[in-house]
Design a protein around this motif. Structure first.
Motif, PDB file in Angstrom:
ATOM      1  N   ARG A  56      -2.240  -4.782   6.617  1.00  0.00           N
ATOM      2  CA  ARG A  56      -2.746  -4.065   5.587  1.00  0.00           C
ATOM      3  C   ARG A  56      -3.539  -3.563   5.010  1.00  0.00           C
ATOM      4  NH1 ARG A  56       1.986  -3.273   2.033  1.00  0.00           N
ATOM      5  NH2 ARG A  56       0.188  -3.530  -0.128  1.00  0.00           N
ATOM      6  N   LEU A  57      -4.671  -2.990   4.229  1.00  0.00           N
ATOM      7  CA  LEU A  57      -5.552  -2.254   4.122  1.00  0.00           C
ATOM      8  C   LEU A  57      -5.420  -3.461   2.216  1.00  0.00           C
ATOM      9  CD1 LEU A  57      -6.210   1.420   4.209  1.00  0.00           C
ATOM     10  CD2 LEU A  57      -7.527  -0.914   5.788  1.00  0.00           C
ATOM     11  N   PRO A  58      -6.311  -3.816   2.619  1.00  0.00           N
ATOM     12  CA  PRO A  58      -6.557  -4.683   1.227  1.00  0.00           C
ATOM     13  C   PRO A  58      -6.466  -4.012  -0.123  1.00  0.00           C
ATOM     14  CG  PRO A  58      -9.034  -4.678   2.062  1.00  0.00           C
ATOM     15  CD  PRO A  58      -7.734  -4.222   2.945  1.00  0.00           C
ATOM     16  N   GLU A  59      -5.919  -4.314  -1.029  1.00  0.00           N
ATOM     17  CA  GLU A  59      -6.004  -3.349  -1.957  1.00  0.00           C
ATOM     18  C   GLU A  59      -7.095  -3.568  -3.483  1.00  0.00           C
ATOM     19  OE1 GLU A  59      -1.752  -3.132  -3.180  1.00  0.00           O
ATOM     20  OE2 GLU A  59      -1.204  -2.218  -1.704  1.00  0.00           O
ATOM     21  N   ILE A  75       1.800   4.706   3.041  1.00  0.00           N
ATOM     22  CA  ILE A  75       2.256   5.882   3.739  1.00  0.00           C
ATOM     23  C   ILE A  75       2.347   5.014   5.165  1.00  0.00           C
ATOM     24  CG2 ILE A  75       1.172   7.771   5.219  1.00  0.00           C
ATOM     25  CD1 ILE A  75      -0.302   8.790   2.536  1.00  0.00           C
ATOM     26  N   SER A  76       1.412   4.136   5.244  1.00  0.00           N
ATOM     27  CA  SER A  76       1.786   3.087   6.432  1.00  0.00           C
ATOM     28  C   SER A  76       3.088   2.565   7.165  1.00  0.00           C
ATOM     29  CB  SER A  76       0.838   2.152   6.843  1.00  0.00           C
ATOM     30  OG  SER A  76       0.996   1.444   7.943  1.00  0.00           O
ATOM     31  N   VAL A  79       6.148   4.394   7.663  1.00  0.00           N
ATOM     32  CA  VAL A  79       5.529   5.709   9.175  1.00  0.00           C
ATOM     33  C   VAL A  79       6.511   4.400   9.939  1.00  0.00           C
ATOM     34  CG1 VAL A  79       4.245   6.442  10.993  1.00  0.00           C
ATOM     35  CG2 VAL A  79       4.132   7.329   8.145  1.00  0.00           C
ATOM     36  N   SER A  80       5.694   3.807   9.299  1.00  0.00           N
ATOM     37  CA  SER A  80       6.234   2.329  10.684  1.00  0.00           C
ATOM     38  C   SER A  80       8.197   2.064  10.311  1.00  0.00           C
ATOM     39  CB  SER A  80       5.913   0.740  10.054  1.00  0.00           C
ATOM     40  OG  SER A  80       4.644   1.230  10.068  1.00  0.00           O
ATOM     41  N   ARG A  81       8.644   2.414   9.130  1.00  0.00           N
ATOM     42  CA  ARG A  81      10.512   2.291   8.910  1.00  0.00           C
ATOM     43  C   ARG A  81      10.670   3.405  10.041  1.00  0.00           C
ATOM     44  NH1 ARG A  81       9.026   0.553   3.539  1.00  0.00           N
ATOM     45  NH2 ARG A  81       9.594   3.246   2.943  1.00  0.00           N
TER      46      ARG A  81
END
Length: 297
Positions: A56-59, A75-76, A79-81
């Protein structure tokens, strides 16, 4: 100008220059830190869909960067699910199909006097191949276990060529091969084997050549003198379950997963696939290996 005034002026100029330099350095650091989340986003966006799991990108950081990171993570995950669900369905379907196909093949083989016996066996073998390729495609979707290893290209490619020659196949090397490249050996072997199998299927022979392109990337090409592929189908043929008709017949060949699997594996080692029609007829299927600082020319 008195010496004291000149000295004070020099000190002031040096102080101003030093303060300006420090200010520019701090500004550069701030700009870099501000833009870093967007650079990370660009890298993550390129990897999305090509690797099994993404961090995950750091928020954190600037407000705008935080908002973009949260949206991308959402979104990631979505899409992965979706990909995971489709892969599970494909895997389950392929496994479930193996048993009835095997049972039907055994029954047909036991039927000695059956007018359509050979045709039905051929269809069942094709169905079995479809199932095996479906399972392979599902398994390859999230390959992350193989580590990159430096390999001697000449020895590696010659070992593949000798394996084919041992079975009477017409596979040869065109030109000299040299250099060490960092690759995933099993993945590269499968890609080249897929290219060679296609060349043998459509042309009866295959040639392998290696060159360095203008960007310093290593290009391994498998060439044949078969019917080739229409240029507008180059991208389409790499999609899963896409089968093209042979130019000289109305029959489709294969199950349409070979090049899709090859492209999957290429993405796993930061490589790309290219297809080109050859002058005089035939196809050149190429894998382009990105330049690596650890590689030796």
């Amino acid at each position: 100008m008195p010496f004291g005034d000149l000295l004070r002026t020099q000190v002031m100029l040096m102080t101003f220059a030093g303060a300006t330099l420090i200010g520019l350095t701090l500004t550069a650091v701030v700009i870099r830190q501000t833009l870093r989340p967007f650079s990370d986003l660009a890298v993550a966006a390129k990897r999305l869909g090509t690797e099994g799991s993404l961090e995950r990108l750091p928020e954190s950081g600037p407000c705008e960067a935080s908002v973009v990171a949260k949206a991308f993570n959402t979104i990631s995950e979505r899409v992965s699910r979706q990909v995971e669900e489709r892969i599970r369905l494909l895997t389950a379907f392929s496994h479930d199909m193996q048993t009835p196909i095997t049972r039907m093949r055994l029954r047909v083989e036991l039927a000695e006097h059956f007018p359509e016996r050979e045709k039905l066996l051929r269809d069942l073998r094709e169905a079995e191949r479809l199932v095996r390729d479906g399972i392979a495609y599902a398994k390859n979707s999230h390959i992350t276990s193989e580590h990159e290893t430096p390999v001697d290209l000449r020895a590696f490619i010659e070992s593949i060529v000798f394996d084919y020659r041992d079975t009477g196949r017409d596979v040869s090397v065109n030109g000299a091969i040299q250099g060490v490249r960092t690759v995933k050996p099993a993945a590269l072997r499968r890609i080249l084997s897929n290219f060679i199998d296609n060349a043998l299927k459509f042309a009866g022979a295959a040639e392998i050549a290696v060159r360095i392109n203008a960007a310093g990337e290593t290009v391994v090409a498998v060439m044949d003198r078969g019917p080739g592929i229409a240029p507008d189908k180059f991208d389409t043929v790499m999609e899963p379950f896409v089968k093209l008709q042979h130019r000289s017949t109305d029959q489709t060949t294969g199950v349409g997963l070979g090049l899709a699997i090859a492209r999957q594996l290429a993405c796993e080692m930061n490589a790309s696939l290219l297809l080109e029609n050859r002058l005089g007829g035939g196809l050149s299927a190429q894998i382009v290996l990105a330049k690596n600082n650890a590689d030796e020319a």
